[in-house]
Write a protein that holds these residues in place. Sequence first.
Motif, mmCIF file in Angstrom:
data_model
loop_
_atom_site.group_PDB
_atom_site.id
_atom_site.type_symbol
_atom_site.label_atom_id
_atom_site.label_comp_id
_atom_site.label_asym_id
_atom_site.label_seq_id
_atom_site.Cartn_x
_atom_site.Cartn_y
_atom_site.Cartn_z
ATOM 1 N N PRO A 115 0.823 -1.196 0.000
ATOM 2 C CA PRO A 115 0.000 0.000 0.000
ATOM 3 C C PRO A 115 0.867 1.260 0.000
ATOM 4 C CG PRO A 115 -0.169 -1.140 2.121
ATOM 5 C CD PRO A 115 0.674 -1.987 1.234
ATOM 6 N N ALA A 116 0.306 2.311 -0.551
ATOM 7 C CA ALA A 116 1.051 3.561 -0.724
ATOM 8 C C ALA A 116 1.329 4.237 0.617
ATOM 9 C CB ALA A 116 0.258 4.515 -1.616
ATOM 10 N N SER A 117 2.490 4.884 0.677
ATOM 11 C CA SER A 117 2.838 5.669 1.860
ATOM 12 C C SER A 117 1.879 6.853 1.982
ATOM 13 C CB SER A 117 4.275 6.184 1.752
ATOM 14 O OG SER A 117 4.369 7.167 0.722
ATOM 15 N N GLU A 118 1.852 7.434 3.157
ATOM 16 C CA GLU A 118 1.007 8.614 3.375
ATOM 17 C C GLU A 118 1.389 9.727 2.398
ATOM 18 O OE1 GLU A 118 -0.763 10.811 7.243
ATOM 19 O OE2 GLU A 118 1.430 10.706 7.168
ATOM 20 N N TYR A 119 2.682 9.917 2.186
ATOM 21 C CA TYR A 119 3.115 10.967 1.260
ATOM 22 C C TYR A 119 2.627 10.689 -0.162
ATOM 23 C CZ TYR A 119 5.654 14.195 -1.559
ATOM 24 O OH TYR A 119 5.932 15.183 -2.467
ATOM 25 N N ILE A 120 2.722 9.461 -0.626
ATOM 26 C CA ILE A 120 2.273 9.123 -1.982
ATOM 27 C C ILE A 120 0.759 9.316 -2.096
ATOM 28 C CG2 ILE A 120 1.993 7.238 -3.646
ATOM 29 C CD1 ILE A 120 4.810 8.492 -3.644
ATOM 30 N N ARG A 121 0.006 8.986 -1.054
ATOM 31 C CA ARG A 121 -1.443 9.236 -1.090
ATOM 32 C C ARG A 121 -1.710 10.729 -1.227
ATOM 33 N NH1 ARG A 121 -1.226 5.897 3.337
ATOM 34 N NH2 ARG A 121 -2.247 7.434 4.670
ATOM 35 N N TYR A 122 -0.943 11.535 -0.512
ATOM 36 C CA TYR A 122 -1.054 12.995 -0.630
ATOM 37 C C TYR A 122 -0.713 13.436 -2.053
ATOM 38 C CZ TYR A 122 0.984 17.725 -0.355
ATOM 39 O OH TYR A 122 1.342 19.016 -0.608
ATOM 40 N N GLU A 123 0.398 12.948 -2.567
ATOM 41 C CA GLU A 123 0.852 13.332 -3.906
ATOM 42 C C GLU A 123 -0.192 12.932 -4.966
ATOM 43 O OE1 GLU A 123 5.288 13.306 -5.556
ATOM 44 O OE2 GLU A 123 4.434 11.283 -5.451
ATOM 45 N N HIS A 124 -0.734 11.752 -4.832
ATOM 46 C CA HIS A 124 -1.748 11.294 -5.778
ATOM 47 C C HIS A 124 -2.966 12.215 -5.761
ATOM 48 C CE1 HIS A 124 -5.046 8.785 -7.362
ATOM 49 N NE2 HIS A 124 -4.102 8.289 -8.141
ATOM 50 N N SER A 125 -3.314 12.721 -4.580
ATOM 51 C CA SER A 125 -4.518 13.545 -4.446
ATOM 52 C C SER A 125 -4.445 14.839 -5.246
ATOM 53 C CB SER A 125 -4.796 13.859 -2.971
ATOM 54 O OG SER A 125 -3.946 14.882 -2.476
ATOM 55 N N PHE A 126 -3.250 15.333 -5.508
ATOM 56 C CA PHE A 126 -3.152 16.588 -6.265
ATOM 57 C C PHE A 126 -2.475 16.426 -7.627
ATOM 58 C CE2 PHE A 126 0.798 16.881 -3.706
ATOM 59 C CZ PHE A 126 1.722 17.148 -4.700
ATOM 60 N N THR A 127 -2.236 15.210 -8.058
ATOM 61 C CA THR A 127 -1.590 15.001 -9.353
ATOM 62 C C THR A 127 -2.452 15.491 -10.506
ATOM 63 O OG1 THR A 127 -0.162 13.251 -8.526
ATOM 64 C CG2 THR A 127 -0.597 13.241 -10.887
ATOM 65 N N PHE A 128 -3.749 15.611 -10.295
ATOM 66 C CA PHE A 128 -4.601 16.176 -11.352
ATOM 67 C C PHE A 128 -4.113 17.566 -11.752
ATOM 68 C CE2 PHE A 128 -6.685 17.943 -7.609
ATOM 69 C CZ PHE A 128 -7.019 19.235 -8.010
ATOM 70 N N THR A 129 -3.430 18.263 -10.844
ATOM 71 C CA THR A 129 -2.913 19.597 -11.175
ATOM 72 C C THR A 129 -1.770 19.488 -12.183
ATOM 73 O OG1 THR A 129 -1.305 19.730 -9.334
ATOM 74 C CG2 THR A 129 -3.570 20.453 -8.886
ATOM 75 N N ASN A 130 -0.903 18.475 -12.026
ATOM 76 C CA ASN A 130 0.172 18.255 -12.993
ATOM 77 C C ASN A 130 -0.407 17.989 -14.377
ATOM 78 O OD1 ASN A 130 1.137 17.255 -10.229
ATOM 79 N ND2 ASN A 130 3.057 17.466 -11.329
ATOM 80 N N VAL A 131 -1.441 17.157 -14.413
ATOM 81 C CA VAL A 131 -2.091 16.815 -15.679
ATOM 82 C C VAL A 131 -2.717 18.073 -16.295
ATOM 83 C CG1 VAL A 131 -3.930 15.447 -16.730
ATOM 84 C CG2 VAL A 131 -2.438 14.410 -14.989
ATOM 85 N N ALA A 132 -3.358 18.888 -15.466
ATOM 86 C CA ALA A 132 -3.961 20.136 -15.956
ATOM 87 C C ALA A 132 -2.899 21.065 -16.545
ATOM 88 C CB ALA A 132 -4.722 20.843 -14.841
ATOM 89 N N GLY A 133 -1.690 21.012 -15.991
ATOM 90 C CA GLY A 133 -0.595 21.843 -16.488
ATOM 91 C C GLY A 133 0.004 21.342 -17.793
ATOM 92 N N GLY A 134 -0.274 20.093 -18.151
ATOM 93 C CA GLY A 134 0.227 19.564 -19.414
ATOM 94 C C GLY A 134 1.099 18.332 -19.294
ATOM 95 N N GLU A 135 1.376 17.892 -18.075
ATOM 96 C CA GLU A 135 2.169 16.672 -17.899
ATOM 97 C C GLU A 135 1.315 15.435 -18.145
ATOM 98 O OE1 GLU A 135 4.826 15.975 -14.503
ATOM 99 O OE2 GLU A 135 4.312 18.004 -13.856
ATOM 100 N N GLU A 136 1.956 14.396 -18.630
ATOM 101 C CA GLU A 136 1.363 13.064 -18.610
ATOM 102 C C GLU A 136 1.991 12.367 -17.414
ATOM 103 O OE1 GLU A 136 1.069 10.894 -22.450
ATOM 104 O OE2 GLU A 136 2.242 12.621 -23.168
ATOM 105 N N VAL A 137 1.168 11.730 -16.590
ATOM 106 C CA VAL A 137 1.657 11.093 -15.371
ATOM 107 C C VAL A 137 1.156 9.659 -15.317
ATOM 108 C CG1 VAL A 137 1.696 11.180 -12.841
ATOM 109 C CG2 VAL A 137 1.616 13.320 -14.160
ATOM 110 N N ARG A 138 2.065 8.750 -14.971
ATOM 111 C CA ARG A 138 1.712 7.345 -14.787
ATOM 112 C C ARG A 138 2.303 6.826 -13.487
ATOM 113 N NH1 ARG A 138 2.082 4.439 -20.752
ATOM 114 N NH2 ARG A 138 0.635 5.879 -21.787
ATOM 115 N N TRP A 139 1.672 5.770 -12.970
ATOM 116 C CA TRP A 139 2.040 5.140 -11.706
ATOM 117 C C TRP A 139 2.356 3.673 -11.949
ATOM 118 C CZ3 TRP A 139 1.731 8.345 -7.374
ATOM 119 C CH2 TRP A 139 1.046 9.549 -7.554
ATOM 120 N N LEU A 140 3.426 3.189 -11.338
ATOM 121 C CA LEU A 140 3.779 1.780 -11.450
ATOM 122 C C LEU A 140 4.020 1.204 -10.058
ATOM 123 C CD1 LEU A 140 4.428 -0.594 -13.375
ATOM 124 C CD2 LEU A 140 6.838 0.087 -13.207
#
Length: 176
Positions: free
Chosen positions: A81-106
Amino acid sequence: MSQSLNSFADLLKSARRSAVHLELRDVYSVDNEDEGFRAWKSGHRLDPDDRASWWRPWLDLVQEVTANGVSVKRARIISEPASEYIRYEHSFTFTNVAGGEEVRWLPRRSASDLLLPGNDFWLFDGRVVQFNIFDGDGRWVHTDQSDDPAVAQLCAAAFDAVWERAVPHEAYTIDE
């Protein structure tokens, strides 16, 4: 201490085709995220419809670069399971996508047979690598840069292998 956004911005703006970023850590201790992380732990979540509340200089930079035709991709290898920090980071990654980044998780278990560098990196146009060096607590220490074609090729191959297996942000869920 942290890297100057201006010096990194110059490097990113120098890209003509691509800028790819591989993140390998489950915890980052980034000073400018402390307040947001505390708020997230207290239940605050960014509202995708309230762009003014979350737009930041990084997103302006990415939007500028991608508007010039540069592909900006970020892949994150994470433990589950994801660390607390990664859960936090995931929660706002939509902002990176809105800025133009493509983001993937492995998930890390899906990367066991991949050859990966020991540090996070950015690779610009497949030629210049910037390794981000962190201490054991996730604090940025310094960057190392290389324009050695063999190092760039190894990083490109590692990123491509991760990218091929990783799940696009929009399809990857993390339980909070």
